[in-house]
Design a protein around this motif. Structure first.
Motif, PDB file in Angstrom:
ATOM      1  N   SER A 106      26.318 -23.345-109.777  1.00  0.00           N
ATOM      2  CA  SER A 106      25.271 -23.205-108.745  1.00  0.00           C
ATOM      3  C   SER A 106      25.825 -22.497-107.522  1.00  0.00           C
ATOM      4  CB  SER A 106      24.738 -24.575-108.328  1.00  0.00           C
ATOM      5  OG  SER A 106      24.235 -25.266-109.431  1.00  0.00           O
ATOM      6  N   THR A 107      27.025 -22.933-107.109  1.00  0.00           N
ATOM      7  CA  THR A 107      27.656 -22.317-105.935  1.00  0.00           C
ATOM      8  C   THR A 107      27.944 -20.840-106.187  1.00  0.00           C
ATOM      9  OG1 THR A 107      28.717 -24.454-105.525  1.00  0.00           O
ATOM     10  CG2 THR A 107      29.571 -22.582-104.321  1.00  0.00           C
ATOM     11  N   ILE A 108      28.481 -20.543-107.370  1.00  0.00           N
ATOM     12  CA  ILE A 108      28.836 -19.155-107.693  1.00  0.00           C
ATOM     13  C   ILE A 108      27.574 -18.282-107.748  1.00  0.00           C
ATOM     14  CG2 ILE A 108      29.726 -17.677-109.561  1.00  0.00           C
ATOM     15  CD1 ILE A 108      31.809 -19.903-110.098  1.00  0.00           C
ATOM     16  N   ASN A 109      26.515 -18.779-108.402  1.00  0.00           N
ATOM     17  CA  ASN A 109      25.258 -18.010-108.492  1.00  0.00           C
ATOM     18  C   ASN A 109      24.693 -17.701-107.106  1.00  0.00           C
ATOM     19  OD1 ASN A 109      25.243 -17.840-111.224  1.00  0.00           O
ATOM     20  ND2 ASN A 109      23.865 -19.574-111.552  1.00  0.00           N
ATOM     21  N   ARG A 110      24.686 -18.745-106.248  1.00  0.00           N
ATOM     22  CA  ARG A 110      24.128 -18.563-104.915  1.00  0.00           C
ATOM     23  C   ARG A 110      24.978 -17.596-104.090  1.00  0.00           C
ATOM     24  NH1 ARG A 110      23.590 -23.454-103.986  1.00  0.00           N
ATOM     25  NH2 ARG A 110      25.383 -23.802-102.653  1.00  0.00           N
ATOM     26  N   ALA A 111      26.303 -17.722-104.211  1.00  0.00           N
ATOM     27  CA  ALA A 111      27.208 -16.847-103.461  1.00  0.00           C
ATOM     28  C   ALA A 111      27.036 -15.389-103.903  1.00  0.00           C
ATOM     29  CB  ALA A 111      28.654 -17.305-103.666  1.00  0.00           C
ATOM     30  N   MET A 129      31.809 -24.130 -99.093  1.00  0.00           N
ATOM     31  CA  MET A 129      31.482 -24.699-100.401  1.00  0.00           C
ATOM     32  C   MET A 129      31.360 -26.227-100.298  1.00  0.00           C
ATOM     33  SD  MET A 129      33.614 -24.452-103.952  1.00  0.00           S
ATOM     34  CE  MET A 129      34.855 -25.592-103.353  1.00  0.00           C
ATOM     35  N   GLU A 130      30.267 -26.755-100.849  1.00  0.00           N
ATOM     36  CA  GLU A 130      30.056 -28.196-100.742  1.00  0.00           C
ATOM     37  C   GLU A 130      30.783 -28.930-101.875  1.00  0.00           C
ATOM     38  OE1 GLU A 130      25.884 -29.022-100.457  1.00  0.00           O
ATOM     39  OE2 GLU A 130      25.578 -27.296 -99.163  1.00  0.00           O
ATOM     40  N   ILE A 131      31.448 -30.029-101.474  1.00  0.00           N
ATOM     41  CA  ILE A 131      32.271 -30.783-102.427  1.00  0.00           C
ATOM     42  C   ILE A 131      31.429 -31.412-103.545  1.00  0.00           C
ATOM     43  CG2 ILE A 131      32.204 -32.959-101.167  1.00  0.00           C
ATOM     44  CD1 ILE A 131      35.305 -31.490-102.857  1.00  0.00           C
ATOM     45  N   GLN A 132      30.128 -31.642-103.248  1.00  0.00           N
ATOM     46  CA  GLN A 132      29.276 -32.298-104.253  1.00  0.00           C
ATOM     47  C   GLN A 132      29.181 -31.470-105.538  1.00  0.00           C
ATOM     48  OE1 GLN A 132      25.579 -31.918-101.821  1.00  0.00           O
ATOM     49  NE2 GLN A 132      24.630 -31.387-103.767  1.00  0.00           N
ATOM     50  N   TYR A 133      29.297 -30.136-105.422  1.00  0.00           N
ATOM     51  CA  TYR A 133      29.231 -29.291-106.611  1.00  0.00           C
ATOM     52  C   TYR A 133      30.507 -29.396-107.460  1.00  0.00           C
ATOM     53  CZ  TYR A 133      24.993 -27.365-104.609  1.00  0.00           C
ATOM     54  OH  TYR A 133      23.731 -27.228-104.112  1.00  0.00           O
ATOM     55  N   VAL A 134      31.634 -29.610-106.768  1.00  0.00           N
ATOM     56  CA  VAL A 134      32.895 -29.823-107.491  1.00  0.00           C
ATOM     57  C   VAL A 134      32.807 -31.141-108.268  1.00  0.00           C
ATOM     58  CG1 VAL A 134      35.383 -30.155-107.266  1.00  0.00           C
ATOM     59  CG2 VAL A 134      34.209 -28.542-105.763  1.00  0.00           C
ATOM     60  N   PHE A 154      34.815 -16.869-103.558  1.00  0.00           N
ATOM     61  CA  PHE A 154      36.264 -17.012-103.765  1.00  0.00           C
ATOM     62  C   PHE A 154      36.657 -18.485-103.852  1.00  0.00           C
ATOM     63  CE2 PHE A 154      40.544 -17.586-101.957  1.00  0.00           C
ATOM     64  CZ  PHE A 154      41.277 -16.879-102.901  1.00  0.00           C
ATOM     65  N   GLN A 155      36.092 -19.302-102.944  1.00  0.00           N
ATOM     66  CA  GLN A 155      36.429 -20.738-102.932  1.00  0.00           C
ATOM     67  C   GLN A 155      35.996 -21.413-104.246  1.00  0.00           C
ATOM     68  OE1 GLN A 155      34.408 -22.184 -99.448  1.00  0.00           O
ATOM     69  NE2 GLN A 155      35.969 -21.425 -98.037  1.00  0.00           N
ATOM     70  N   ALA A 156      34.772 -21.094-104.705  1.00  0.00           N
ATOM     71  CA  ALA A 156      34.270 -21.725-105.935  1.00  0.00           C
ATOM     72  C   ALA A 156      35.079 -21.291-107.152  1.00  0.00           C
ATOM     73  CB  ALA A 156      32.793 -21.354-106.130  1.00  0.00           C
ATOM     74  N   THR A 157      35.417 -19.989-107.197  1.00  0.00           N
ATOM     75  CA  THR A 157      36.211 -19.489-108.315  1.00  0.00           C
ATOM     76  C   THR A 157      37.604 -20.116-108.305  1.00  0.00           C
ATOM     77  OG1 THR A 157      35.030 -17.391-108.115  1.00  0.00           O
ATOM     78  CG2 THR A 157      36.997 -17.387-109.471  1.00  0.00           C
ATOM     79  N   LEU A 158      38.180 -20.210-107.100  1.00  0.00           N
ATOM     80  CA  LEU A 158      39.508 -20.811-106.972  1.00  0.00           C
ATOM     81  C   LEU A 158      39.480 -22.282-107.409  1.00  0.00           C
ATOM     82  CD1 LEU A 158      42.425 -20.289-105.975  1.00  0.00           C
ATOM     83  CD2 LEU A 158      41.708 -21.154-103.738  1.00  0.00           C
ATOM     84  N   ALA A 159      38.397 -22.984-107.030  1.00  0.00           N
ATOM     85  CA  ALA A 159      38.264 -24.395-107.418  1.00  0.00           C
ATOM     86  C   ALA A 159      38.214 -24.530-108.939  1.00  0.00           C
ATOM     87  CB  ALA A 159      36.997 -24.993-106.803  1.00  0.00           C
TER      88      ALA A 159
END
Length: 197
Positions: free
Chosen positions: A153-158, A1-6, A168-173
Motif C-alpha cells: 500500500s505504501t509503495i503504491n501510494r508513493a 512511512m507509517e509503522i502500521q503498514y510494516v 525508498f523507506q518502504a523498499t528498504l523496510a
C-alpha cells in the motif's frame, strides 16, 4: 512511512506461514506415503506457482472479496511448492537401513514417521520453510491491490504521488525484513544440520 503498514506486512507473512506449514507438511507427508498422490500433489503446487501472482489474487478475490484473507490464501497457494517438495525429498533421503531397524523394533508406520523419519528429515524440510517465508515477503507486496494492506500500500501510494523518500523507506523496510527473516532462519538451519552430524 507509517509503522502500521510494516506491522500489517509482517502479520500477512506470519499468518500465511502458519497455514503454509500446516498444509505443506500435510501434503508432503501424503505425497511421501502415497506415490500415486505424489505426482498429482506436486503437479498442482507446481502449476499454482506458475500462475502470475496478480492473476492468482484476482481469481481468489472473485470468491473472497478484497480482504486480508484473499492475500493470505494467495500467499499460501504460492508458497506451497518448496515446503511440499522438501518434505517429500527429506523423508525420501532417510537411509533404508534406518527404516528397517525401526520396523525391526516393532514401530508402526505413524510412530515411525513421528519419532524417526520426521526428525531426521526436518533440516531439509526447514530449508523449504525458509524459502517459503522469504518468497512470502515479496508476494505480500501485491496484496495491497486486493485490499490486504502491508508495505505494498505504501509503495503504491508513493509511486502514485511520486514520493521518492517514502518509496525508498518502504523498499528498504522490505529488504531489511527479507534479510532478517533469511538470516535468522539460516542460523536455525545451520544448527539443525550441525545437530544431525
Amino acid at each position: 512511512m507509517e509503522i502500521q503498514y510494516v506491522i500489517q506486512h509482517i502479520q500477512l507473512v506470519l499468518v500465511s506461514f502458519i497455514f503454509t506449514t500446516i498444509i505443506g507438511l500435510t501434503l508432503g507427508i501424503i505425497g511421501y506415503n502415497f506415490k500415486k498422490a505424489r505426482h498429482i500433489i506436486l503437479w498442482v503446487v507446481d502449476v499454482l506457482q506458475t500462475i502470475p501472482v496478480l492473476a492468482l489474487l484476482g481469481i481468489i478475490m472473485i470468491f473472497t472479496g478484497a480482504t486480508f484473507t484473499t492475500v493470505v490464501i494467495g500467499i499460501v497457494l504460492y508458497s506451497l511448492l518448496p515446503v511440499v517438495r522438501n518434505t517429500i525429498v527429506g523423508l525420501e533421503q532417510i537411509s533404508p537401513a534406518i527404516i528397517e531397524a525401526t520396523v525391526g523394533m516393532g514401530m508402526g508406520r505413524f510412530q515411525r514417521l513421528i519419532k524417526v523419519e520426521f526428525p531426521l528429515a526436518f533440516p531439509v524440510i526447514f530449508t523449504g520453510l525458509r524459502i517459503s517465508v522469504v518468497t512470502s515477503i515479496g508476494i505480500a507486496v501485491f496484496g495491497a491491490i486486493v485490499g490486504g494492506g502491508g508495505l505494498g500500500s505504501t509503495i503504491n501510494r508513493a509511486i502514485m504521488i511520486q514520493d521518492k523518500e517514502v518509496l525508498f523507506q518502504a523498499t528498504l523496510a522490505l529488504v531489511i525484513m527479507s534479510l532478517v527473516f533469511d538470516f535468522v532462519m539460516s542460523i536455525i538451519e545451520k544448527k539443525l544440520d550441525y545437530n544431525q552430524k
